[in-house]
Design a protein around this motif. Sequence first.
Motif, PDB file in Angstrom:
ATOM      1  N   THR A  47       0.825  -1.209   0.000  1.00 57.97           N
ATOM      2  CA  THR A  47       0.000   0.000   0.000  1.00 57.97           C
ATOM      3  C   THR A  47       0.855   1.254   0.000  1.00 57.97           C
ATOM      4  O   THR A  47       0.649   2.175  -0.798  1.00 57.97           O
ATOM      5  N   GLU A  48       1.846   1.309   0.903  1.00 52.06           N
ATOM      6  CA  GLU A  48       2.680   2.513   0.984  1.00 52.06           C
ATOM      7  C   GLU A  48       3.523   2.693  -0.280  1.00 52.06           C
ATOM      8  O   GLU A  48       3.650   3.807  -0.805  1.00 52.06           O
ATOM      9  N   LEU A  49       4.101   1.603  -0.778  1.00 56.47           N
ATOM     10  CA  LEU A  49       4.881   1.690  -2.012  1.00 56.47           C
ATOM     11  C   LEU A  49       4.009   2.139  -3.184  1.00 56.47           C
ATOM     12  O   LEU A  49       4.436   2.950  -4.014  1.00 56.47           O
ATOM     13  N   SER A  50       2.781   1.613  -3.272  1.00 59.25           N
ATOM     14  CA  SER A  50       1.883   1.939  -4.380  1.00 59.25           C
ATOM     15  C   SER A  50       1.527   3.419  -4.405  1.00 59.25           C
ATOM     16  O   SER A  50       1.461   4.041  -5.474  1.00 59.25           O
ATOM     17  N   ILE A  51       1.275   3.982  -3.232  1.00 60.00           N
ATOM     18  CA  ILE A  51       0.925   5.409  -3.165  1.00 60.00           C
ATOM     19  C   ILE A  51       2.079   6.260  -3.689  1.00 60.00           C
ATOM     20  O   ILE A  51       1.892   7.161  -4.515  1.00 60.00           O
ATOM     21  N   GLY A  52       3.292   5.965  -3.228  1.00 64.00           N
ATOM     22  CA  GLY A  52       4.448   6.723  -3.707  1.00 64.00           C
ATOM     23  C   GLY A  52       4.717   6.497  -5.174  1.00 64.00           C
ATOM     24  O   GLY A  52       5.044   7.436  -5.917  1.00 64.00           O
ATOM     25  N   HIS A  53       4.575   5.259  -5.622  1.00 59.40           N
ATOM     26  CA  HIS A  53       4.858   4.913  -7.013  1.00 59.40           C
ATOM     27  C   HIS A  53       3.900   5.611  -7.970  1.00 59.40           C
ATOM     28  O   HIS A  53       4.315   6.118  -9.026  1.00 59.40           O
ATOM     29  N   GLN A  54       2.617   5.647  -7.627  1.00 58.99           N
ATOM     30  CA  GLN A  54       1.643   6.295  -8.495  1.00 58.99           C
ATOM     31  C   GLN A  54       1.837   7.811  -8.524  1.00 58.99           C
ATOM     32  O   GLN A  54       1.790   8.434  -9.590  1.00 58.99           O
ATOM     33  N   ALA A  55       2.062   8.404  -7.361  1.00 55.82           N
ATOM     34  CA  ALA A  55       2.150   9.867  -7.293  1.00 55.82           C
ATOM     35  C   ALA A  55       3.496  10.397  -7.761  1.00 55.82           C
ATOM     36  O   ALA A  55       3.583  11.554  -8.198  1.00 55.82           O
ATOM     37  N   GLN A  56       4.554   9.573  -7.657  1.00 53.84           N
ATOM     38  CA  GLN A  56       5.907  10.022  -8.016  1.00 53.84           C
ATOM     39  C   GLN A  56       6.242  11.328  -7.297  1.00 53.84           C
ATOM     40  O   GLN A  56       6.713  12.295  -7.894  1.00 53.84           O
ATOM     41  N   ALA A  57       5.992  11.318  -5.978  1.00 52.58           N
ATOM     42  CA  ALA A  57       6.183  12.546  -5.205  1.00 52.58           C
ATOM     43  C   ALA A  57       6.419  12.206  -3.748  1.00 52.58           C
ATOM     44  O   ALA A  57       6.255  11.059  -3.311  1.00 52.58           O
TER      45      ALA A  57
END
Length: 443
Positions: free
Chosen positions: A58-68
Amino acid sequence: MRDSFRTRLGFILAAAGSAVGLGNIWGFPTQVANHGGAAFLMVYLVVVVILAIPALYTELSIGHQAQANPVAALGKLAQRPHRVGAGLGKSVGLLNVGGAVLMLSFYHIIAGWMLAHALGSLALAMQWPEAHLALTTSSLWRDLVFVAVFLVGTGTIVVRGVSNGIEVWSRRLMPLLVVLLVVLIGYIAMQPGAGAGFARYLQPSFAGFSDPNLVVAAMGQAFFSLSIGLGGMMIYGSYLDRNANIGQLAVSVAALDTLIAFLAGLLIIPALYVAMGQGMQVSENGQLIGEAQLIFNVLPELFERMGAAGPWLGFFFFMLLSIAALTSTISLAEVPIAYLLESRQHSRRRATTLVIAVIAVFALALVIWFVPLFAWTVAYVTKFQLPLSGLFYFIVLGWLWSRSNKLKEKAREQWRFRLLFWHLRLVCPLLLLWVFVDVAFAG
């Protein structure tokens, strides 16, 4: 152009280094010993699959999608309903930045103790008793000096960026950490009494499954072991290639983290039984001694009883802990640094300098006012902010993030992804809420 990891292995080692910290090496083994030995280990492995890996994903996915960075990422993906979710997301992101700074302030103090004890053991091996005493005795000057040394070490790595700093040093430090662990396990295994420790650690005891705190202890350890909740994994996820397979990477990182925690148990539990065989006090109220008392009292005394090899054993052991601490500090430091880079348009050098300076100020306050502040700061970060931030990440992925949510899109097409989506949406938040209530109010 944002910096990024160059290789899959580099990311796995860096992310596992972020997860592998002092809690793995002193926390996990004593949790195992005090909650049924192999019974805890078996439950822990199940919990890693049902809670820890989903939380990491979940945490990796949020960062990966937002690239921020976490402030921008959570604000961007939590935009429903209207702007309320975005404001809440940014607020949690800012709490992540502040929490990372707070955690780094006390973590650098503990890391400084580890480095001081490593050099103290080396001084004893070189037959410099005065230096050994000065380095292993708590004092204001010692704590300030070694906090400064460790801050310089963290800053020197992160100022070089992701690919040239964090990734390069993770590829060096993580293999060294594993080698030190294996060497220490091998030496302890040859000592009288170690066999009983291995048995306590590895042989299942059905009586252990009757422990009412077994499951929640395993969930708490699994969640905290993977360094979820302060944005470190989120920012690492944002440095991944757009085509990266987040699911596979999450499993790889969790597997390496769990392996190192398991190896730490093979070292610590037999060492405690070796100490017990030498007449040392290693338990209180039926529980094996853990955490600070184990690290700074029991094991150093055990090493001193091992003759000429003891000081060298102590040196390697405390260097192991120092490396584990450094791999964690460099990932956490990237959270506020990335925020200053992207949201305040600072250069990396300026952002690193500011972050290290702020951490130094907070660490100085904790050293000077240790009794009233240190325990409160640790409790706030570990018992409240980590689980509540992790809970919010699940809410973002399962309820607030609608656009470009790849898991949600796959859930419409395939039943297995639908099960995973609802597991992340309902089961994981409830499990984490259970952990939070138990740790914050009952623990």
